[in-house]
Motif scaffolding. Sequence first.
Motif, PDB file in Angstrom:
ATOM      1  N   PHE A  39       0.870  20.920 -13.441  1.00 52.11           N
ATOM      2  CA  PHE A  39      -0.273  21.649 -13.246  1.00 52.11           C
ATOM      3  C   PHE A  39       0.561  23.018 -12.594  1.00 52.11           C
ATOM      4  N   PRO A  40      -0.403  24.312 -13.128  1.00 49.16           N
ATOM      5  CA  PRO A  40      -0.349  25.518 -12.424  1.00 49.16           C
ATOM      6  C   PRO A  40       0.433  25.311 -10.911  1.00 49.16           C
ATOM      7  N   SER A  41       1.658  26.352 -10.918  1.00 47.70           N
ATOM      8  CA  SER A  41       2.394  26.576  -9.933  1.00 47.70           C
ATOM      9  C   SER A  41       2.364  25.157  -8.797  1.00 47.70           C
ATOM     10  N   GLN A  42       2.584  24.315  -9.786  1.00 47.04           N
ATOM     11  CA  GLN A  42       3.191  23.299  -8.908  1.00 47.04           C
ATOM     12  C   GLN A  42       4.026  22.562  -9.905  1.00 47.04           C
ATOM     13  N   GLY A  43       5.537  21.289  -8.916  1.00 50.00           N
ATOM     14  CA  GLY A  43       6.380  20.895  -9.659  1.00 50.00           C
ATOM     15  C   GLY A  43       6.102  19.460 -11.130  1.00 50.00           C
ATOM     16  N   PRO A  44       6.948  20.343 -11.896  1.00 49.61           N
ATOM     17  CA  PRO A  44       6.086  18.733 -13.160  1.00 49.61           C
ATOM     18  C   PRO A  44       5.881  17.607 -12.589  1.00 49.61           C
ATOM     19  N   ARG A  45       5.536  16.855 -12.739  1.00 52.91           N
ATOM     20  CA  ARG A  45       5.462  15.070 -12.685  1.00 52.91           C
ATOM     21  C   ARG A  45       5.893  14.043 -13.750  1.00 52.91           C
ATOM     22  N   PHE A  46       6.634  13.531 -12.949  1.00 51.72           N
ATOM     23  CA  PHE A  46       6.729  12.259 -14.302  1.00 51.72           C
ATOM     24  C   PHE A  46       5.211  11.324 -14.956  1.00 51.72           C
ATOM     25  N   ILE A  47       4.909  11.561 -16.292  1.00 56.50           N
ATOM     26  CA  ILE A  47       3.688  10.607 -16.600  1.00 56.50           C
ATOM     27  C   ILE A  47       4.309   9.460 -16.905  1.00 56.50           C
ATOM     28  N   ILE A  48       4.867   8.710 -18.022  1.00 61.37           N
ATOM     29  CA  ILE A  48       4.873   8.183 -18.643  1.00 61.37           C
ATOM     30  C   ILE A  48       6.485   8.010 -19.264  1.00 61.37           C
ATOM     31  N   GLN A  49       6.797   7.198 -19.627  1.00 56.01           N
ATOM     32  CA  GLN A  49       8.433   6.463 -19.982  1.00 56.01           C
ATOM     33  C   GLN A  49       8.622   5.755 -21.236  1.00 56.01           C
ATOM     34  N   GLY A  50       8.827   5.715 -22.598  1.00 53.54           N
ATOM     35  CA  GLY A  50       9.031   4.346 -23.077  1.00 53.54           C
ATOM     36  C   GLY A  50       9.620   4.166 -24.145  1.00 53.54           C
ATOM     37  N   TYR A  51      10.611   2.834 -25.244  1.00 53.62           N
ATOM     38  CA  TYR A  51      11.223   3.407 -25.837  1.00 53.62           C
ATOM     39  C   TYR A  51      10.218   2.297 -27.498  1.00 53.62           C
ATOM     40  N   LYS A  52       9.914   1.917 -26.881  1.00 51.95           N
ATOM     41  CA  LYS A  52       9.223   1.488 -29.236  1.00 51.95           C
ATOM     42  C   LYS A  52       7.518   1.174 -28.544  1.00 51.95           C
ATOM     43  N   THR A  53       7.320   0.880 -29.341  1.00 52.48           N
ATOM     44  CA  THR A  53       5.896   0.234 -29.870  1.00 52.48           C
ATOM     45  C   THR A  53       4.611   1.194 -28.787  1.00 52.48           C
ATOM     46  N   LYS A  54       4.428   0.923 -27.425  1.00 47.61           N
ATOM     47  CA  LYS A  54       2.923   0.781 -26.952  1.00 47.61           C
ATOM     48  C   LYS A  54       3.415   0.391 -25.007  1.00 47.61           C
ATOM     49  N   VAL A  55       2.717   1.800 -24.731  1.00 51.46           N
ATOM     50  CA  VAL A  55       2.881   1.896 -22.803  1.00 51.46           C
ATOM     51  C   VAL A  55       1.948   1.844 -22.521  1.00 51.46           C
ATOM     52  N   THR A  56       1.427   1.518 -21.360  1.00 50.81           N
ATOM     53  CA  THR A  56      -0.151   2.224 -20.794  1.00 50.81           C
ATOM     54  C   THR A  56       0.425   1.715 -19.212  1.00 50.81           C
ATOM     55  N   ASN A  57      -0.083   3.024 -17.973  1.00 50.38           N
ATOM     56  CA  ASN A  57      -0.079   2.714 -16.689  1.00 50.38           C
ATOM     57  C   ASN A  57      -1.370   3.274 -16.809  1.00 50.38           C
ATOM     58  N   GLU A  58      -1.593   3.736 -15.610  1.00 52.56           N
ATOM     59  CA  GLU A  58      -3.056   4.097 -14.764  1.00 52.56           C
ATOM     60  C   GLU A  58      -3.320   5.643 -15.522  1.00 52.56           C
ATOM     61  N   VAL A  59      -2.368   6.255 -15.935  1.00 51.67           N
ATOM     62  CA  VAL A  59      -1.916   7.384 -16.204  1.00 51.67           C
ATOM     63  C   VAL A  59      -2.834   8.104 -17.633  1.00 51.67           C
ATOM     64  N   ALA A  60      -1.883   6.856 -18.581  1.00 51.66           N
ATOM     65  CA  ALA A  60      -1.778   7.623 -20.297  1.00 51.66           C
ATOM     66  C   ALA A  60      -1.492   6.317 -20.845  1.00 51.66           C
ATOM     67  N   SER A  61      -1.360   6.371 -22.128  1.00 50.36           N
ATOM     68  CA  SER A  61      -0.855   5.457 -22.667  1.00 50.36           C
ATOM     69  C   SER A  61       0.363   6.189 -23.904  1.00 50.36           C
ATOM     70  N   LEU A  62       1.239   5.884 -24.004  1.00 58.24           N
ATOM     71  CA  LEU A  62       2.341   6.199 -24.950  1.00 58.24           C
ATOM     72  C   LEU A  62       2.471   5.178 -26.024  1.00 58.24           C
ATOM     73  N   PHE A  63       2.461   6.088 -27.313  1.00 60.60           N
ATOM     74  CA  PHE A  63       2.460   5.281 -28.992  1.00 60.60           C
ATOM     75  C   PHE A  63       3.262   5.654 -29.032  1.00 60.60           C
ATOM     76  N   ILE A  64       4.479   4.457 -29.625  1.00 60.14           N
ATOM     77  CA  ILE A  64       5.671   5.214 -30.336  1.00 60.14           C
ATOM     78  C   ILE A  64       6.086   4.311 -31.811  1.00 60.14           C
ATOM     79  N   PRO A  65       5.693   5.239 -33.428  1.00 59.56           N
ATOM     80  CA  PRO A  65       5.814   3.939 -34.895  1.00 59.56           C
ATOM     81  C   PRO A  65       7.211   3.756 -34.261  1.00 59.56           C
ATOM     82  N   ALA A  66       7.276   2.689 -35.445  1.00 59.22           N
ATOM     83  CA  ALA A  66       8.717   1.718 -35.692  1.00 59.22           C
ATOM     84  C   ALA A  66       9.639   3.013 -35.566  1.00 59.22           C
TER      85      ALA A  66
END
Lengths: 112, 114
Positions: A39-66
């Motif tokens: 966000f403006p004037s703030q430090g970065p904040r981790f959202i999500i991390q994944g290796y493959k397929t799909k990861v979901t948490n309360e903030v976002a989803s991350l889709f990773i193809p094969a």
Amino acid sequence: LAKTTQPISMDSYEGQEVNITCSHNNIATNDYITWYQQFPSQGPRFIIQGYKTKVTNEVASLFIPADRKSSTLSLPRVSLSDTAVYYCLVGPRGSSASKIIFGSGTRLSIRP
Amino acid sequence: EPEVTQTPSHQVTQMGQEVILRCVPISNHLYFYWYRQILGQKVEFLVSFYNNEISEKSEIFDDQFSVERPDGSNFTLKIRSTKLEDSAMYFCASRGGGEYNEQFFGPGTRLTVL
């Protein structure tokens, strides 16, 4: 560290789903894909991390193809407060992983 | 939820003066970092610190910069003789050990060098 490419900016409206795609053609076998938000004037904040397929948490989803050469961060039903810069990072996990190299990120603007 | 804190939130100094930026990382974390962000530019890595010593530093982190963890809780960044181009937001970050490498960032200190 694998190079990433993501759009410089995106616009959307409140209530919409936003998908930000990141390309990482040279991703290595032991690399993970991580997204940070700033966000403006703030430090970065981790959202999500994944290796493959799909990861979901309360903030976002991350889709990773094969082939793992790209990934998509999905923000469901965005609000004005989701206006921020979103960074896609690719690199290994573990104690050997150290500094974060931030790119320019994707500047997401949400309108009412 | 534990968080990284930084003081001061804003520091104004004259060129050539020394400044110390302070950070309190999350208490059980092992890895500590300083980054900076010049207005309108990318977040840049400065230095990482582990086991009471610098583990990596960037070319930005020259002899004018130093870091210290004096008492097991604080983590400081010192700039000995500030330059105009040191004006930036300085972010401290910390990370726990093990496989998961999420870094937790503080709110930043805005340094203005006049």
